[in-house]
Design a protein around this motif. Structure first.
Motif, short mmCIF file in Angstrom:
data_model
loop_
_atom_site.label_atom_id
_atom_site.label_comp_id
_atom_site.label_asym_id
_atom_site.label_seq_id
_atom_site.Cartn_x
_atom_site.Cartn_y
_atom_site.Cartn_z
N THR A 178 -4.98 -1.96 -2.08
CA THR A 178 -3.81 -2.80 -1.81
C THR A 178 -3.42 -3.55 -3.08
OG1 THR A 178 -4.46 -3.10 0.50
CG2 THR A 178 -2.86 -4.65 -0.39
N LEU A 179 -2.14 -3.57 -3.37
CA LEU A 179 -1.62 -4.32 -4.51
C LEU A 179 -1.04 -5.64 -4.01
CD1 LEU A 179 -0.85 -4.46 -7.54
CD2 LEU A 179 1.33 -3.37 -6.91
N PHE A 180 -1.50 -6.75 -4.58
CA PHE A 180 -0.97 -8.08 -4.25
C PHE A 180 0.04 -8.49 -5.31
CE2 PHE A 180 -1.08 -12.62 -5.22
CZ PHE A 180 -0.69 -13.16 -4.02
N LEU A 181 1.18 -9.02 -4.86
CA LEU A 181 2.23 -9.47 -5.77
C LEU A 181 2.75 -10.84 -5.33
CD1 LEU A 181 4.31 -6.16 -6.00
CD2 LEU A 181 2.90 -7.12 -7.83
N VAL B 91 9.69 -3.35 -7.76
CA VAL B 91 8.62 -3.39 -8.76
C VAL B 91 7.89 -2.05 -8.79
CG1 VAL B 91 6.48 -4.52 -9.48
CG2 VAL B 91 8.35 -5.88 -8.51
N MET B 92 7.51 -1.56 -7.62
CA MET B 92 6.77 -0.31 -7.56
C MET B 92 7.63 0.90 -7.93
SD MET B 92 3.61 -0.57 -7.13
CE MET B 92 3.23 1.13 -6.74
N ASP B 93 8.88 0.90 -7.52
CA ASP B 93 9.78 1.98 -7.92
C ASP B 93 9.86 2.07 -9.44
OD1 ASP B 93 10.33 2.65 -5.32
OD2 ASP B 93 12.30 1.69 -5.26
N THR B 94 10.01 0.91 -10.08
CA THR B 94 10.13 0.87 -11.54
C THR B 94 8.85 1.37 -12.20
OG1 THR B 94 11.61 -1.04 -11.34
CG2 THR B 94 10.64 -0.63 -13.50
N TYR B 95 7.71 0.95 -11.66
CA TYR B 95 6.43 1.37 -12.25
C TYR B 95 6.21 2.87 -12.08
CZ TYR B 95 1.44 2.12 -12.73
OH TYR B 95 0.22 2.62 -13.10
N ARG C 70 0.84 -1.18 0.00
CA ARG C 70 0.00 0.00 0.00
C ARG C 70 0.89 1.24 0.00
NH1 ARG C 70 -5.30 -0.97 2.32
NH2 ARG C 70 -5.34 1.18 3.02
N LEU C 71 0.39 2.31 -0.58
CA LEU C 71 1.08 3.59 -0.52
C LEU C 71 0.61 4.34 0.73
CD1 LEU C 71 0.99 4.81 -4.22
CD2 LEU C 71 2.94 3.91 -2.97
N PRO D 221 11.79 7.38 -6.59
CA PRO D 221 11.59 6.34 -5.58
C PRO D 221 11.76 6.86 -4.16
CG PRO D 221 12.95 5.51 -7.37
CD PRO D 221 12.79 6.99 -7.60
N ASP D 222 10.83 6.50 -3.30
CA ASP D 222 10.84 6.91 -1.90
C ASP D 222 10.70 5.67 -1.03
OD1 ASP D 222 10.51 7.93 0.61
OD2 ASP D 222 8.73 9.14 0.15
N PRO D 223 11.75 5.26 -0.33
CA PRO D 223 11.68 4.03 0.48
C PRO D 223 10.66 4.10 1.61
CG PRO D 223 13.68 5.27 0.97
CD PRO D 223 13.07 5.91 -0.24
#
Length: 236
Positions: free
Chosen positions: A172-175, A190-194, A118-119, A202-204
């Motif tokens: 929520t994103l399921f991976l 994956v999310m950073d790339t998207y 989740r963000l 990208p923000d950790p």
């Protein structure tokens, strides 16, 4: 007797590193009076190993630790003793016997893992970022620069993404991703790339990530058969 312990990692314990988790369980097993076997020699230590150390800041429903017992104990009694002696934020949820042989080494069996992501509030991109996910995961290749100990190299991460979907009404994103020593893909990469598609840096701290399950692959090279590490054992 070799057993596999399943536990969750929640709350403030998500900020505790792997070595501290290991020390915690060494003390917990003593307090709970679980008769764990020790190595021989001048510096004996508990015979225990962890399937896949969890990154700091992540929560989990499915962490695994393998230990060897000198005396048998029922699954129900072991879980009760461990949780009574421990903290609620590291809750033991399973205790199963594993057979001798291939299934008794969780560390070498890890092949995939489930995550939810989740963000965090205030970290969402200033765009409807969800609309592009289907196209992103439909690509034949997704190239990223992955850092190694000595350099960087371009890697296609698409074959390491096994499944994706939205949950919780799209919040929520399921991976399901490759994990282990052969191929290992982190959900934040994956999310950073998207999100870089939208010019988002990208923000950790942007993600809330939970590991839901860890799998072994009992199939062949061309026919994947994922089985949770817990299901490889049996209740005592």
């Amino acid at each position: 007797m070799k057993v596999r312990v399943k536990f969750s990692k929640k709350g403030s314990m998500k900020f505790i590193g792997h070595l501290d988790v290991m020390r915690y369980f060494q003390k917990l097993l003593r307090r709970a009076e679980i008769d764990v076997a020790f190595t021989e020699g001048f510096n004996p230590h508990m015979i225990m190993s962890f399937a896949s150390p969890l990154g700091i800041g992540l929560t989990s429903d499915a962490e695994y630790m393998d230990i060897e017992l000198l005396s048998p104990i029922s699954s129900q009694e072991a879980i009760a003793k461990l949780n009574q002696a421990g903290t609620e934020e590291l809750e033991v949820t399973g205790f199963v016997q594993i057979p001798e042989g291939k299934a008794d080494k969780a560390m070498t069996l890890v092949a995939a893992a489930d995550y939810t992501l989740r963000l965090r509030a205030g970290h969402e991109p200033h765009t409807d970022w969800k609309n592009g996910l289907a196209e992103f995961f439909a690509r034949e290749e997704i190239l990223v620069m992955k850092k190694t100990k000595r350099s960087e190299k371009e890697v296609d991460i698409r074959p390491m993404i096994y499944e994706w979907s939205f949950r919780d009404e799209g919040e929520t994103l399921f991976l399901k991703l490759a994990a282990g020593s052969v191929a290992n893909l982190k959900p934040e990469l994956v999310m950073d790339t998207y999100l870089q598609n939208f010019g988002v840096k990208p923000d950790p701290l942007a993600y809330e990530i939970n590991r839901c399950e860890i799998y072994a692959d009992l199939g062949t090279e061309n026919d994947r058969k994922l089985v949770s590490l817990y299901d490889l054992g049996k209740t005592i």
